[in-house]
Design a protein around this motif. Structure first.
Motif, PDB file in Angstrom:
ATOM      1  N   ALA A  63       0.834  -1.203   0.000  1.00 30.45           N
ATOM      2  CA  ALA A  63       0.000   0.000   0.000  1.00 30.45           C
ATOM      3  C   ALA A  63       0.865   1.247   0.000  1.00 30.45           C
ATOM      4  CB  ALA A  63      -0.906  -0.003   1.221  1.00 30.45           C
ATOM      5  N   TRP A  64       1.896   1.242   0.839  1.00 35.14           N
ATOM      6  CA  TRP A  64       2.720   2.458   0.920  1.00 35.14           C
ATOM      7  C   TRP A  64       3.492   2.671  -0.371  1.00 35.14           C
ATOM      8  CZ3 TRP A  64      -0.175   4.384   3.962  1.00 35.14           C
ATOM      9  CH2 TRP A  64      -0.529   3.822   5.189  1.00 35.14           C
ATOM     10  N   VAL A  67       0.914   4.092  -2.786  1.00 35.07           N
ATOM     11  CA  VAL A  67       0.594   5.485  -2.481  1.00 35.07           C
ATOM     12  C   VAL A  67       1.755   6.375  -2.887  1.00 35.07           C
ATOM     13  CG1 VAL A  67       0.138   7.109  -0.620  1.00 35.07           C
ATOM     14  CG2 VAL A  67      -1.010   4.897  -0.637  1.00 35.07           C
ATOM     15  N   ALA A  71       1.417   9.129  -5.733  1.00 32.25           N
ATOM     16  CA  ALA A  71       1.591  10.528  -5.341  1.00 32.25           C
ATOM     17  C   ALA A  71       2.660  11.180  -6.205  1.00 32.25           C
ATOM     18  CB  ALA A  71       1.981  10.613  -3.862  1.00 32.25           C
ATOM     19  N   THR A 134      -4.344   8.486  -5.738  1.00 33.65           N
ATOM     20  CA  THR A 134      -3.478   8.536  -4.559  1.00 33.65           C
ATOM     21  C   THR A 134      -4.307   8.485  -3.288  1.00 33.65           C
ATOM     22  OG1 THR A 134      -2.066   9.970  -5.874  1.00 33.65           O
ATOM     23  CG2 THR A 134      -1.573   9.801  -3.534  1.00 33.65           C
ATOM     24  N   LEU A 135      -5.338   9.333  -3.239  1.00 28.94           N
ATOM     25  CA  LEU A 135      -6.168   9.381  -2.030  1.00 28.94           C
ATOM     26  C   LEU A 135      -6.849   8.038  -1.776  1.00 28.94           C
ATOM     27  CD1 LEU A 135      -7.830  12.885  -2.375  1.00 28.94           C
ATOM     28  CD2 LEU A 135      -6.180  12.148  -0.669  1.00 28.94           C
ATOM     29  N   LEU A 138      -4.656   5.439  -0.428  1.00 29.81           N
ATOM     30  CA  LEU A 138      -4.443   5.639   1.000  1.00 29.81           C
ATOM     31  C   LEU A 138      -5.616   5.080   1.806  1.00 29.81           C
ATOM     32  CD1 LEU A 138      -2.690   6.951   3.183  1.00 29.81           C
ATOM     33  CD2 LEU A 138      -3.965   9.062   2.850  1.00 29.81           C
ATOM     34  N   TYR A 139      -6.808   5.367   1.330  1.00 26.91           N
ATOM     35  CA  TYR A 139      -8.024   4.847   1.966  1.00 26.91           C
ATOM     36  C   TYR A 139      -7.991   3.318   1.971  1.00 26.91           C
ATOM     37  CZ  TYR A 139     -13.145   4.009   2.253  1.00 26.91           C
ATOM     38  OH  TYR A 139     -14.404   3.585   2.584  1.00 26.91           O
ATOM     39  N   SER A 141      -5.513   1.386   1.901  1.00 30.98           N
ATOM     40  CA  SER A 141      -4.506   0.787   2.771  1.00 30.98           C
ATOM     41  C   SER A 141      -5.142   0.361   4.089  1.00 30.98           C
ATOM     42  CB  SER A 141      -3.375   1.775   3.021  1.00 30.98           C
ATOM     43  OG  SER A 141      -3.827   2.820   3.872  1.00 30.98           O
ATOM     44  N   GLU A 142      -6.131   1.134   4.542  1.00 31.95           N
ATOM     45  CA  GLU A 142      -6.832   0.729   5.757  1.00 31.95           C
ATOM     46  C   GLU A 142      -7.987  -0.219   5.443  1.00 31.95           C
ATOM     47  OE1 GLU A 142      -8.238   3.867   8.361  1.00 31.95           O
ATOM     48  OE2 GLU A 142      -9.759   2.518   9.180  1.00 31.95           O
ATOM     49  N   ALA A 544      -6.744   6.760   8.346  1.00 32.28           N
ATOM     50  CA  ALA A 544      -6.559   6.852   6.897  1.00 32.28           C
ATOM     51  C   ALA A 544      -7.887   7.135   6.211  1.00 32.28           C
ATOM     52  CB  ALA A 544      -5.929   5.573   6.363  1.00 32.28           C
ATOM     53  N   VAL A 548      -8.891  10.713   4.312  1.00 37.63           N
ATOM     54  CA  VAL A 548      -9.246  10.771   2.893  1.00 37.63           C
ATOM     55  C   VAL A 548     -10.636  11.379   2.726  1.00 37.63           C
ATOM     56  CG1 VAL A 548      -9.737   9.371   0.863  1.00 37.63           C
ATOM     57  CG2 VAL A 548      -7.735   8.883   2.257  1.00 37.63           C
TER      58      VAL A 548
END
Lengths: 758, 551
Positions: A63-64, A67, A71, A134-135, A138-139, A141-142, A544, A548
């Protein structure tokens, strides 16, 4: 339809939208190579996530990585935007397909680069694609955290591959690379809808989406072939500069029946074929049925692919080739009608659904219909503007619904949830959801209001499109109603919740159910379910998801001022009018209503300036008033009425989650709500009309193949043996038998000789 | 010498396998096929790609020159005109197909490591012989040598199916043999007729393919051309196979061992399309042009019909087998568009189909080795149990579906666009003229939708969905106990090169397309010249035909 189209065109011609000013793309200039980083970075993320999958990484690393790469891609896109000049930029990575033939005097080739055509339309799309991706990564990832170490890498690899494909689609400098992106996003959509691959419904939905899209893709492919054959190129820059193309465009803009006759019929067919592709990808009638089913995918996927970005590819295609669509008198009319029909149809279905994610899906279909209608009534600015605003608020709505789904163990039924916004830990979700709903409902002064308004006003202005306008206006009301039906049922009112069927021993175990379960622990989980159902605790979103949601809600406010920047149509209008989608819509020389409030004086468009006086009566009006002037109020009021009705029926006096005042009204409408809830039986209709007959036909073919085609072969195989068996008795070994046969043979030969010799 | 080497190396190793004990067979076979692959790669490097339509690396060894040839005594040496010779040489099309054959060689050997446990020696001997024969078909520049090799491929294949296939193998092998053999005999008649007509006034019979290509279209009237085309189609269309002479294929594929299926799909079917490319079109271009619409219709019917049949299969191997019929329909369609785009696409299709369908058969074979069933009713949802296998399965399915970015797309797209261009487009800059056009491409294009339908149906059953294993199957049964649940390093090693090639040919097909440009343009030129020749036929007194000297 043709009559209607002719009216439009006559109106246009009368409006004096001159051929010279109406459309013209400046010649392309070479662009910097680093533009290639925009698709390359997501591709890097694909590779890294694949490596994570191979090395079985059991952390949130994929995920990171995603992202980070996305990004970075967004930052490069911003740089690209800041580097934009007036002319489109061309940047070629390498030659992809190249076949040449013809003589030296007339060389011909089919040439498709892996190259990028960057104009402001590209920038507009890429900004929200990479930004939202990107956003949403991030969402996710959780959101996807319960799959860490299982499908987590796979999810983010496909997610990044989607961004790569979308970048190819949008940035392509030729139609074949666009086709690559087009099918590529289809693949990622397939992989991500089918992410929970053990669930048969998810697999079926994924398959349906891919095949429905393929139907459209065939149209797109044929359209590309036809463009190539007629103009000898598939590259935008060469096509837009082609002499024959410009000449035909000139004929189209003259708009008389003689000049139309100068455009060959097959050129007029091109936009029709392209639009089939657009209908497939953007889920328009009659190819829309895959999109609601696509909600089987994880919610971040629904938000990014099936709401904000991929489904707008059809709008992009038409905007990119807007000039080609001018070559047919009926193409844009068809686009407008299909868009309107889709908008209304999807809204009526959305009103009767109970699954909040499906409601959002139908609302996406409906809003896409708006965008197509916008293109059809000649406001490419309005359509693109609506794409832009819709991307933000629809992503927000989906993500908020996803947070609910995540927290309540997959519960999506609006009859089983109530007052979520007031529960501890859910305030941010409630507020951001409200922001999204207000935008979608077209609440005055919000982003969604301005963009929707631009399309509505133009529909009333463009001659012959009045009915489209009225239907869209009605749909706006319905949209406000069903949007707030969700909000009033789920997020406010008495607090009540029932967990979804994915509640297990620990509440974040494996949302989406049977998804991650192995064969063995299945029964165990089922047993758990009953036991745990009582003391189920909702699981409020973490940082996260909240972050977002807040960013998206803020963004949907932040883009409001963009409406008032620039000349007409705001910032988006500026972007569009400097791209290949530029087209002076009829009546645009009136104060463009988006710019109205701040710069009423200088919004005359160049095209209409000279002929302003004599065309007023040709343009449509709204009940005799100037649509640009009154549409704000009308659409604002319609939206508020919709919200009011929803309040009255679904919030006022409601005491439980399951029932509302609307229930009492339903019997009065007879079977209609049931029909709408069953999606007007369109799926069943298709199944009955296409799938089933095709299936039967396939079986018949299979039977024919075995019995007839192969049967004849087998017969031919048996024949010698049978023949042998019949004449075997004659080979008895008895001398007189042979003698008789010999005599007979000689006799026959003699007879032949005699006959021939005579 | 390098072309002879690619033919003789497998043959020599076949002999060596026969001479050594059975337990060494597979290692020797692997070395042999790898050596052949090395030879083929060396040939690729030696080929002059800038003149890719020229026949290069010519090697001629006198063989049966007396057979119709004319010997001229020049001192000690006899110079021969005509007659049968062991003559080889390649243009880029032949060379690429040889490279494909050589690549599939070691892959087939590796794929048989655990699957073949009985009569191992016989198996590898015939596998190597088959490879030699197939290479010889592509390399030969002599019609007799070609035909002998073309027919000889039947025998090893017959043995592979008959001895190592599954339950219904005998019937499948016999049917395969008789069906294709019968067709080929008729094709032989056609070829002999061409040779007979071409023989010079001196009575010299030439079997050199280049000479025949030059003369055949001049000496045959359009009526004769029609009959010759029909005769050639009898042999080659069965091999391709085109609808309605395809029914041997599903049976043969289903029953053949994995390596047999891979070779069948990867190379043997290409013998048919290659022969159409090499003989049918250059020998009788006017008839080929005239009957192109009929052949195109047959191809298109095959695309849709076979595609729909795929959709209702329960046997996954049969599904892929039928998909070959549909895919090869695109290939023939592009070929008979007679323009650079279509023919390049068609030849590229031959390579691409070999890679992606070959890989699908390998994958199905790997599944079969573990579960001993190919029925999608019994086994499915392997995504959770065999993630690596499933990833490859989805990848190659997408290559087969024609997803852009992978190899299948480029060739399919070019075939379709070629068909599309070959219509009456007047002076439109992208049209090439021809007697196909919009509707042919549009209807064939529905094949793209049907392909998505059946291939995703297959993936949906086999890879996705809840896990289903044959009744009583726990992990793996005794028979396959040596194999782990998911793929071994050997199996991954087989698939990775194929996947890499699929990706490469999809993302950067330019080298291949550049190499195919000249031969494809040559086809277009030949057809043009052939139509002119047919129009001029019999009008002026034919100029004296002088056979070019033997090179």
């Amino acid at each position: 339809m043709t009559e209607l189209a002719t009216t439009v065109w006559q109106g246009l011609a009368a409006a004096g939208l001159g051929a010279a000013e109406g459309w013209g793309v400046p010649p392309a200039v070479p662009g910097p190579m680093w533009i290639g980083l925009i698709p390359a970075l997501p591709l890097l993320a694909v590779v890294l996530c694949t490596l994570c999958a191979i090395f079985k990484v059991k952390s949130k690393l994929p995920a990171w990585l995603t992202v980070g790469c996305l990004a970075a891609s967004f930052v490069v896109t911003l740089l690209m935007y800041l580097n934009m000049s007036g002319s489109p930029m061309l940047s070629t990575a390498f030659t992809w397909i190249d076949v040449s033939w013809g003589s030296e005097r007339s060389p011909r080739n089919l040439h498709a680069n892996f190259g990028f055509y960057i104009d402001s339309l590209t920038c507009l799309w890429m900004l929200f694609v990479t930004g939202l991706a990107t956003l949403i990564a991030l969402y996710a990832s959780e959101y996807m955290s319960h799959d860490v170490g299982k499908g987590y890498s796979r999810f983010f690899a496909a997610f990044s591959l989607f961004v790569f494909s979308m970048a190819c689609l949008v940035m392509a400098d030729n139609l074949i690379l666009l086709y690559l992106g087009w099918e590529g996003v289809g693949l990622c959509s397939y992989l991500l809808i089918g992410y929970f691959y053990k669930k048969p419904s998810a697999v079926a939905a994924a398959k349906k989406a891919f095949i429905m899209n393929r139907i459209g893709d065939l149209g797109l492919a044929l359209g590309i072939f036809l463009i190539f054959v007629k103009f000898g190129t598939v590259e935008y820059a060469k096509l837009f500069a082609d002499g024959a193309f410009k000449e035909m465009l000139g004929h189209a803009m003259t708009g008389t029946s003689e000049s139309w006759a100068k455009i060959p019929w097959d050129v007029k067919l091109i936009p029709i074929l392209l639009m089939v592709g657009a209908f497939g990808k953007s889920a328009q009638f009659p190819l829309y049925v895959w999109l609601p089913d696509a909600m089987e995918g994880p919610t971040p996927v629904s938000a990014l692919i099936h709401a904000a970005t991929m489904v707008t590819a059809g709008v992009f295609l038409i905007a990119r080739t807007y000039a080609v669509f001018q070559l047919s008198p009926s193409a844009l009319t068809i686009v407008a009608i299909i868009g309107t029909v889709t908008a209304l149809l999807a809204a009526t279905i959305g009103m009767a659904q109970f699954d909040i994610k499906r409601i959002m899906a139908y609302s996406t279909v409906s809003q896409l219909g708006y965008m197509f209608a916008g293109l059809g009534v000649m406001t490419s600015v309005g359509a693109c503007f609506h794409v832009f605003t819709h991307a933000f608020f629809k992503a927000l709505l989906f993500l908020a619904c996803g947070a609910v789904m995540h927290g309540f163990a997959g519960q999506l039924d609006l009859r089983k949830l109530s007052g979520v916004g007031k529960m501890p830990g859910w305030r941010i979700v409630g507020i951001t959801m409200l922001v999204g709903c207000l935008n979608l409902a077209g609440f005055p002064l919000l982003a969604g209001f301005w963009s929707k308004d631009m399309i509505l006003a133009q529909a009333f202005i463009t001659p012959g499109m009045g009915l489209v306008g009225w239907v869209l206006l009605l749909t706006a009301g319905l949209t406000a109603y069903y949007t707030f039906r969700v909000y009033f049922r789920v997020f406010v009112g008495p607090q009540e919740h029932h967990p979804g069927d994915e509640a297990h021993g620990h509440d974040d175990h494996d949302a989406h159910g049977h998804g991650g379960h192995g064969h063995d622990d299945h029964g165990h989980a089922k047993a758990d379910h009953k036991h745990e159902a009582h003391d189920f605790h909702p699981h409020p979103p973490g940082w996260a998801i909240n972050l977002v949601l807040v960013v998206l809600a803020a963004a949907s406010f932040a883009i409001i001022p963009l409406t008032f920047m620039g000349k007409h149509g705001g910032w988006v209008g500026d972007m569009v009018s400097h791209s290949s989608a530029a087209w002076s819509a009829p009546g645009e020389h009136h104060d463009d209503h988006a710019g109205h409030s701040h710069a009423a004086g200088d919004t005359h468009s160049h095209a209409g300036e000279s002929s302003r006086s004599h065309d007023e009566e040709k343009l449509g009006t709204f009940l005799g008033m100037d649509p640009h002037a009154v549409m704000y109020y009308v659409s604002g009021v319609v939206g508020l009425i919709g919200i009011g009705v929803a309040y009255r029926l679904h919030l006022q006096g409601r005491t439980s989650a399951a029932t509302s005042r609307a229930d009492a009204l339903l019997p009065m409408l007879g079977p209609i709500p049931k029909w709408a809830q069953n999606k007007w039986y369109v799926d069943e209709f298709y199944h009955f009309l296409f799938v089933r007959p095709l299936w039967v036909l396939s079986h018949i073919f299979h039977l024919i193949d075995r019995m007839l085609v192969d049967g004849l072969v087998n017969l031919a195989g048996i024949l010698p043996r049978a023949l042998g068996a019949t004449i075997r008795p004659s080979q008895s070994g008895q001398l007189h038998g042979y003698a008789v046969a010999m005599a007979g043979g000689i006799g026959v030969l003699l007879l032949i000789v005699l006959l021939v010799a005579r | 010498m390098i072309l002879f080497a690619t033919i003789l190396i497998p043959l020599a190793f076949a002999g060596y396998v026969a001479a050594r004990p059975a337990k060494e067979a597979k290692s020797i076979a692997l070395v042999g096929t790898l050596a052949a692959l090395a030879a083929a790669v060396y040939a690729l490097t030696q080929f002059n790609w800038s003149e890719s339509s020229q026949i290069q690396m010519r090697e001629t060894v006198d063989w049966l020159r007396q057979l119709g040839g004319l010997g001229i005594q020049r001192g000690e040496v006899t110079e021969w005109q005509g007659g049968v010779a062991l003559s080889v040489g390649v243009d880029s099309v032949a060379l690429m197909l040889i490279a494909l054959t050589a690549l599939l060689g070691p892959i087939c050997v590796l794929a048989s490591y655990t699957a073949i446990t009985e009569r191992v020696k016989t198996y590898y001997v015939w596998l190597l012989v088959l490879q030699a024969a197939m290479t010889c078909v592509f390399a030969s520049r002599d019609l007799v040598l070609f035909y002998i090799a073309f027919e000889f491929t039947l025998i090893p294949m017959w043995i592979l199916i008959n001895l190592y296939g599954s339950t219904n193998r005998r019937k499948a092998a016999t049917k395969f043999f008789l069906y294709t053999f019968t067709g080929s005999i008729i094709a032989l008649a056609g070829l002999v007729y061409v040779v007979w007509k071409v023989r010079g006034p001196t009575g010299v019979w030439t079997f050199d393919i280049g000479d025949l290509q030059k003369s055949a279209m001049i000496v045959l009237s359009s009526r004769e051309q029609g009959w010759v085309l029909l005769a050639l189609l009898c042999g080659f269309a069965v091999k391709v196979p085109l609808f309605p002479v395809h029914t041997w294929l599903p049976l043969a594929h289903t029953e053949a061992p994995t390596a047999g299926s891979v070779i069948l799909a990867g190379v043997l079917l290409k013998l048919g399309t290659y022969a159409l490319f090499r003989f049918a079109i250059p020998f009788v271009p006017a008839a080929a042009y005239e009957y192109a619409p009929a052949i195109a219709v047959v191809s298109i019917v095959g695309i849709v019909y076979a595609g729909l049949i795929c959709w209702v299969q329960t046997d996954v191997k049969k599904l892929v087998a039928y998909s070959s019929v549909a895919h090869l329909g695109f290939c023939v369609l592009g070929l008979f568009a007679f323009n650079t785009t279509g023919v390049s696409g068609s030849v590229l299709y031959m390579i691409n189909h070999g890679l992606s369908t070959g890989a699908l058969f390998l994958l199905i074979g790997m599944m079969y080795e573990r579960y001993h069933t190919r029925s999608m009713k019994e086994v499915g949802g392997l995504g959770s149990k065999m993630p690596v296998w499933s990833t490859f399965m989805v990848f190659f399915t997408m290559a087969s579906v024609g997803l852009p970015g992978l190899n299948g797309f480029v060739s399919e797209f070019l075939c379709l666009i070629g068909t599309f261009q070959a219509g009456s487009w007047g002076r439109s800059p992208g049209g090439t003229g021809g007697n196909l056009g919009f509707w042919y491409a549009a209807v064939a294009g529905t094949g793209m939708i049907v392909a998505a339908m059946y291939l995703l149906y297959m993936v949906g059953k086999v890879v996705f969905g809840p896990l289903r294993e044959p009744h009583g199957h726990h992990g793996h049964d005794e028979h396959a106990s040596t194999l782990p649940a998911d793929l071994t390093a050997r199996e991954i090693g087989i698939l990775v090169p194929l996947a890499a090639l699929c990706l490469w040919l999809g993302v950067y097909p330019k080298p291949a397309l550049d190499a195919l440009k000249a031969p494809s343009a040559q086809v277009a030129e030949t057809v043009k010249a052939g139509r002119q020749a047919a129009a001029d036929f019999g009008k002026p007194p034919p100029p004296p035909r002088v056979l070019p000297a033997i090179q």
